[in-house]
Design a protein around this motif. Structure first.
Motif: not given
Ligand code: FES
Ligand code: FES
Lengths: 154, 724
Positions: A97-99, A101-102, A133-135, B351
């Motif tokens: 999503q926001c990316g 943490c990815q 992952c907060r998203c 984050i």
């Protein structure tokens, strides 16, 4: 300050830094690779995950000296063209999503699949629970790891 | 009003966008006479520019779409350009998407929040795309001297089938730019959509799967220095003095400067250590010795504040909405229930921690690189603050590593701008996770005093939802008047589809000295918990099935009814569950939209295990079903964290939780699978995507727990491994 040689993604870099500096900041601000992220600084979120000799480590807690002479792999080093099986699965299932943490999620997933090519859900829980992952992309991460396993084993 | 519009012209625009001058620009007129956005184009080199350009088709064939909605994970980097691309007949992999940076030429709607992007832009931006398509078609038909109807547009080309001729958009751009704007461009019939309504890959996903997406924190600017900023752990403290001699001994530290953290109505003193690299700045900052005067705020703690809100619940408060005569009906009813619900303070905790690069350059120009939800507000507020033309402020909107409302605030941007001014260098401010967790702003705690009354037949005859909480408007506005109701704190409680013959909803304002701000789904995230659990309590008291009971409260036709009916179907509500299981239902409608859940749980030891969640979201229409599903899955995860993790508490005036070890978030092994169903057959109102999946999750979960265990949870957070 002291000069160290870091081997990142099979390339050698000279960095002149405080020996206590976490590997994360050496990678981001001195080597100049920004794919590895800062999220907490206390090994709680996994955003900074890189591989040290193939094993996942939280680079925010690892002093740069502990990585000298070892093989460091970052998200930039797992493929040239975004075509690692894990990346293919991530794109196919539209995981990020926001990316943010990815990079860390992918590095943990790659390490898991290297060790266990056909992980169970329990294996995934154990290997991925250090990555926040907060998203809320967990459900897709789980599916994508199974999918990457299929791609790798086909 | 913005007074800069008249000074903008085509040349200026070309400079800002660094696009070639030739070609076709199409956008929306900023003139508001008609009250409707009008499609417009740029004409004449020096003519005044009165439009927001969203499309540029270069004579070289490049197509550029401008996205005014910052991307923070909610998918606007795909969903907004898709609106234009669909009508323009071009796929997204053939266009360049450019994120806009707050300049007025890109309109006032350059922000992301309130689940507003698609529901606001859906028709205006489709019109932009359709106009461009129609002009290109017209240019081709004129060139070939054939009727317009014989031409068709497809993937960047105009074709004349019978003669086999074709021209690219680039070849037609110049001629098209000379044509008048169609007064009423024909929008495509949804059945012909190729992008909208279909699961489409998001162009940012490969970047985000390879570490290549550039977030605010990743920006490097030549000559840049780093800042780590110390704030008082006690809110509202005054700076007495500080000793920076040890900080300055840290290798790489360059200087120590003061700055202000401005958030809402508050201005807090802050001390920044400036260094050659982040680690040195951080270590220097750790070495600062600071003396604060806590102003009595060091006595503040959560227990006492909780008691204060409970006591305040006994006051009458301000009326949010009144129907019939609540008091009379309540007193006269044979069955009455009262219940009190409590929710905690929680953090946003994207984050990516707060960060910003700011750079003042010659001629009083300010350049900002930030992960932000509000590029436009950065331009306007800094122009005002420093008395410089808007044109002097350039914002580079980066991908946001999560936002959830936190990046509606500019406190960290202001710090960076002040520090760059003081040092004369580009400065990257980076907050630590501790700064982020400790300093807020937070979602406020919200308490709800509920009253209901049933007739002898089990019908609801009286209903009351009284909210007791601090006020978001109070935190944001120094001139806030507490004698007037802040309706952001009663969000949705009077807007449900339920019909109560007698209802009186109220709000009691509580003073709070800690900065608070909108959180994903704002106050609906807490009020839905009280509202929908209490509806369940009424259903139980009435001896009715909770889903039937809700349907019975709703007029025959409504989107809420559709959601509940769909939930019944997808969750197989009427099918018995195994022994020890329970299921619960909840829905909530508010400004951003409407969604509902059925959650299934089973008893596990002294706690419960969440087996499965079924979500139904009602949209009216949708752009990308895959993004919608992702947003609801994510909203459920965030809702679960807010329901079962510690949240934020205060002790001795300080935030107790400092990092993710104590301010925990749900992890992968704790997250159940969420099955999302999307309804698109609702009324004409287009509803939002990012937030509606949040509010009804916790009440559905707690209603399920009641059904499985008989324990009614009225206070969040609760321990899922130990249900009393
Ligand atoms: S930044 Fe290293 S684990 Fe969070
Ligand atoms: S995708 Fe945003 S934090 Fe994981």
């Amino acid at each position: 300050m002291a000069a160290f040689t870091l081997t990142v993604n099979n390339k050698e870099y000279q960095v002149d830094v405080d020996p206590e500096m976490p590997l994360l900041w050496a990678i981001r601000d001195f080597v100049g690779l920004k794919g590895t992220k800062f999220g907490c600084g206390i090994a709680q979120c996994g955003a900074c995950t890189v591989h040290l000799e193939g094993s996942p480590v939280r680079s925010c807690r690892l002093p740069v000296t502990a990585a000298v002479g070892k093989k460091i792999t970052t998200i930039e080093g797992i493929s040239q063209n975004v075509d690692h099986a894990v990346q293919k699965a991530w794109i196919e299932l539209q995981v990020p999503q926001c990316g943010y943490c990815q990079s860390g999620q992918i590095m943990s997933a790659v390490a898991l699949l290297n060790k266990k090519p056909k992980p169970t859900d329990q294996d995934i829980d154990a290997a991925m629970r250090g990555n926040l992952c907060r998203c809320g992309t967990y459900q897709r991460i789980r599916k994508a790891i199974h999918r990457a396993s299929e791609i790798m084993n086909s | 009003m913005d007074n800069t519009i008249s000074t903008l012209n085509r040349r200026n625009f070309l400079r800002i966008t660094s696009l070639a001058s030739a070609g076709l620009f199409i956008g929306l007129s900023l003139k508001k006479e008609t009250g409707m956005a009008q499609v417009a184009k740029i004409t004449g080199d020096e003519g005044s520019l009165d439009l927001t350009p969203f499309v540029h088709i270069g004579t070289d064939g490049t197509i550029t779409l401008f996205n005014p909605r910052p991307e923070m994970g909610q998918g606007t980097f795909q969903s907004i350009p898709a609106l234009i691309a669909e009508e323009l007949e071009v796929s997204l992999d053939k266009v360049n998407i450019r994120q806009t940076g707050g300049q007025i030429i890109f309109g006032r709607g350059q922000s992301a929040g309130g689940s507003a992007s698609v529901r606001t832009d859906y028709f205006p931006l489709r019109k932009v795309g359709a106009s461009a398509r129609e002009m290109l078609l017209t240019a081709a038909s004129q060139q070939w001297n054939v009727p317009l109807e014989q031409c068709n547009a497809d993937e960047g080309m105009i074709y004349h089938k019978s003669s086999g001729r074709s021209l690219s958009y680039g070849e037609l751009a110049q001629a098209a730019s000379k044509l008048p704007i169609p007064s009423d461009p024909k929008l495509k019939d949804p059945k012909d959509f190729r992008i909208l309504g279909k699961p489409s890959p998001r162009p940012d996903i490969p970047l985000k799967s390879s570490g290549r997406a550039v977030f605010g924190i990743d920006v490097d600017v030549p000559g840049m220095v780093y800042a780590s900023v110390a704030h008082s752990p006690v809110f509202g403290a005054k700076l007495v003095k500080y000793d920076d001699s040890d900080a300055k001994k840290v290798k790489g530290v360059l200087s120590v400067e003061t700055c202000d953290r401005k958030i809402g109505k508050y201005t807090y003193p802050a001390i920044a250590v400036i260094a050659e690299n982040y680690w040195a700045a951080y270590k220097g900052r750790e070495a600062l010795k600071i003396q604060w005067d806590d102003q009595g705020n060091e006595k503040f703690n959560t227990e006492e504040y909780t008691q204060k809100l409970r006591d305040l619940s006994k006051t009458e408060g301000l009326v949010d909405k009144e129907v019939g005569n609540f008091e009379q009906a309540y007193q006269a009813a044979p069955v009455r229930i009262d219940a009190f619900y409590e929710t905690p303070v929680v953090s946003h905790s994207p984050i990516e921690p707060m960060n910003c690069v700011a750079s003042w350059t010659e001629g009083n120009k300010l350049e900002i690189w930030a992960s932000t939800q509000v590029p436009r507000s950065i331009v306007t507020s800094f122009s005002k603050e420093y008395g410089i033309p808007e044109d002097n402020v350039t914002v580079h909107t980066q991908y946001s590593g999560g936002a959830f409302g936190r990046r509606l605030q500019n406190d960290f941007v202001i710090e960076a701008a002040q520090l760059s001014k003081k040092t004369g260098k580009p400065v990257k401010v980076l907050w630590s996770r501790e700064d982020d967790t400790e300093q807020g702003p937070f979602r406020p705690m919200t308490f709800s005093a509920m009253k209901g009354a049933l007739s002898a037949q089990g019908e609801v005859v009286a209903f009351q939802h009284k909210v007791i909480s601090p006020s978001l408007h109070d935190s944001g506005d120094p001139n806030f008047d507490p004698s007037r109701i802040d309706r952001s704190m009663t969000e949705g409680i009077s807007d449900q589809a339920y019909v109560f013959p007698n209802m009186k909803n109220l709000y009691v304002h509580a003073d709070f000295h800690v900065p608070i701000s909108a959180w994903r789904a704002v106050t609906s995230t807490t009020l839905a918990f009280a509202h929908e659990c209490f509806i369940d309590e009424l259903a139980v008291k009435a001896g009715k099935d909770p889903l039937d009971f809700r349907l019975g409260l709703i007029d025959a036709k409504s989107d809420t009814r559709n959601v509940l009916m769909k939930l019944r179907e997808v969750s197989q509500w009427d099918k018995p569950l195994p022994e020890g299981w329970g299921r619960g239902v909840a829905q909530y409608e508010f400004f951003a939209g409407l969604a509902g859940y059925v959650v299934e749980v089973s008893k596990a030891g002294s706690g419960i295990h969440i087996e499965k969640a079924y979500a139904v979201i009602d949209l009216g229409t949708m752009v990308n079903p895959d993004t919608v599903r992702g947003q609801v899955e994510g909203a459920a995860t965030m809702a679960l964290t807010a329901a079962i993790k510690s949240g934020i508490t205060f002790k001795n005036g300080e935030t107790v939780q400092k990092n993710f070890n104590t301010n925990q978030l749900v992890r992968i092994h704790e997250m159940p699978s969420v099955e999302v169903t999307i309804l698109t057959n609702g009324g004409p109102r287009i509803k939002g995507v990012g937030e509606p999946g949040l509010p009804s999750f916790a009440p559905a979960l707690c209603n399920a727990i009641f059904s499985a265990t008989g324990t009614r949870i009225r206070r969040l957070p609760f321990d899922i491994n130990h249900i009393a």
